[in-house]
Design an enzyme around this catalytic site. Structure first.
Site, mmCIF file in Angstrom:
data_model
loop_
_atom_site.group_PDB
_atom_site.id
_atom_site.type_symbol
_atom_site.label_atom_id
_atom_site.label_comp_id
_atom_site.label_asym_id
_atom_site.label_seq_id
_atom_site.Cartn_x
_atom_site.Cartn_y
_atom_site.Cartn_z
ATOM 1 N N HIS A 54 57.736 -30.068 47.147
ATOM 2 C CA HIS A 54 58.122 -30.539 45.939
ATOM 3 C C HIS A 54 59.484 -31.824 45.614
ATOM 4 O O HIS A 54 59.975 -32.388 46.946
ATOM 5 C CB HIS A 54 59.234 -29.508 44.949
ATOM 6 C CG HIS A 54 58.120 -28.169 45.027
ATOM 7 N ND1 HIS A 54 59.199 -26.746 44.180
ATOM 8 C CD2 HIS A 54 57.422 -27.737 45.369
ATOM 9 C CE1 HIS A 54 58.230 -25.766 44.118
ATOM 10 N NE2 HIS A 54 57.131 -26.394 45.004
ATOM 11 N N GLU A 56 61.749 -32.253 44.284
ATOM 12 C CA GLU A 56 63.173 -32.531 44.482
ATOM 13 C C GLU A 56 63.905 -32.268 45.545
ATOM 14 O O GLU A 56 64.222 -32.984 46.693
ATOM 15 C CB GLU A 56 64.124 -30.774 44.243
ATOM 16 C CG GLU A 56 63.648 -30.218 42.764
ATOM 17 C CD GLU A 56 62.386 -30.080 41.976
ATOM 18 O OE1 GLU A 56 61.873 -29.500 40.996
ATOM 19 O OE2 GLU A 56 61.217 -30.321 42.576
ATOM 20 N N CYS A 83 62.478 -25.267 40.492
ATOM 21 C CA CYS A 83 62.244 -23.247 41.039
ATOM 22 C C CYS A 83 63.335 -22.669 41.222
ATOM 23 O O CYS A 83 64.369 -23.917 42.131
ATOM 24 C CB CYS A 83 60.537 -23.755 41.366
ATOM 25 S SG CYS A 83 61.172 -23.798 43.130
ATOM 26 N N CYS A 86 64.149 -25.243 45.346
ATOM 27 C CA CYS A 86 64.346 -26.102 44.910
ATOM 28 C C CYS A 86 66.323 -26.052 44.330
ATOM 29 O O CYS A 86 66.694 -26.669 45.000
ATOM 30 C CB CYS A 86 63.547 -26.593 44.034
ATOM 31 S SG CYS A 86 62.188 -27.546 44.769
#
Length: 183
Positions: A54, A56, A83, A86
């Site tokens: 991801h 992040e 999410c 993250c």
């Protein structure tokens, strides 16, 4: 370590950051633009690598070189809110780096029908992260700072104000709910 991109293409930014309430299939990716101030100033952007990492997490890998003796303010502008996983990674990073003040502005809220994602947003908020929905000024700042806009002004899209109000109300409701009562 992940390398940050320098500038986003104009059309890519407009597609990915448009705060529509019904996202399209083309808006699946998460983009994260950031600016870090402290011992140094650094800025750029990351995108998720589908099924790999991801945005992040790629961003956090980029911050591994922070000097723990200096204070930093890091501001992120995300196309989607983090999410649950993250959010937890960001909170863990902050607990290991108390010298970092994190501010997150999001264009849209990611799968808030899933309880874990709502709990992740509360976790960020409870950890002291300044968490807000992007408004016109944030979009314009990103446009001027992170986008190869070729000297063109930020083009406001239809319903930008209404969509901001919708997402801001949703986020406020999530953050005000008690743990364990998130639907």
């Amino acid at each position: 370590m992940a390398e940050a991109g320098e500038v986003l293409e104009r059309d890519l930014f407009l597609l990915q950051y448009k705060n529509v309430c019904m996202a399209t299939e083309l808006q699946k990716a998460t983009y994260l633009c950031f600016k870090a101030n402290g011992g140094w100033t650094k800025s750029g952007w990351f995108c998720n690598q589908p099924r790999i990492k991801h945005a992040e997490i790629r961003f956090l890998e980029n911050l591994e070189t922070l000097d723990r003796n200096l204070k930093y303010t890091v501001t992120c502008y995300l196309s989607w809110s983090p999410c649950a996983d993250c959010s937890e990674a960001l909170v863990n990073f902050l607990s290991n780096n108390p010298n970092v003040n994190l501010r997150i502005f999001v264009s849209r809220l990611y799968r808030i029908d899933e309880r874990r994602n709502c709990e992740g947003l509360k976790l960020l908020n409870d950890a002291g992260v300044h968490l807000k929905v992007m408004n016109n000024e944030h979009f314009e700042y990103c446009w001027k700072t992170f986008v190869d806009h070729k000297q063109s002004p930020f083009p406001l899209w239809d319903d930008i104000v209404e969509n901001h109000a919708y997402y801001e109300e949703e986020l406020t409701d999530i953050l005000q709910q008690e743990r364990g009562t998130i639907n």
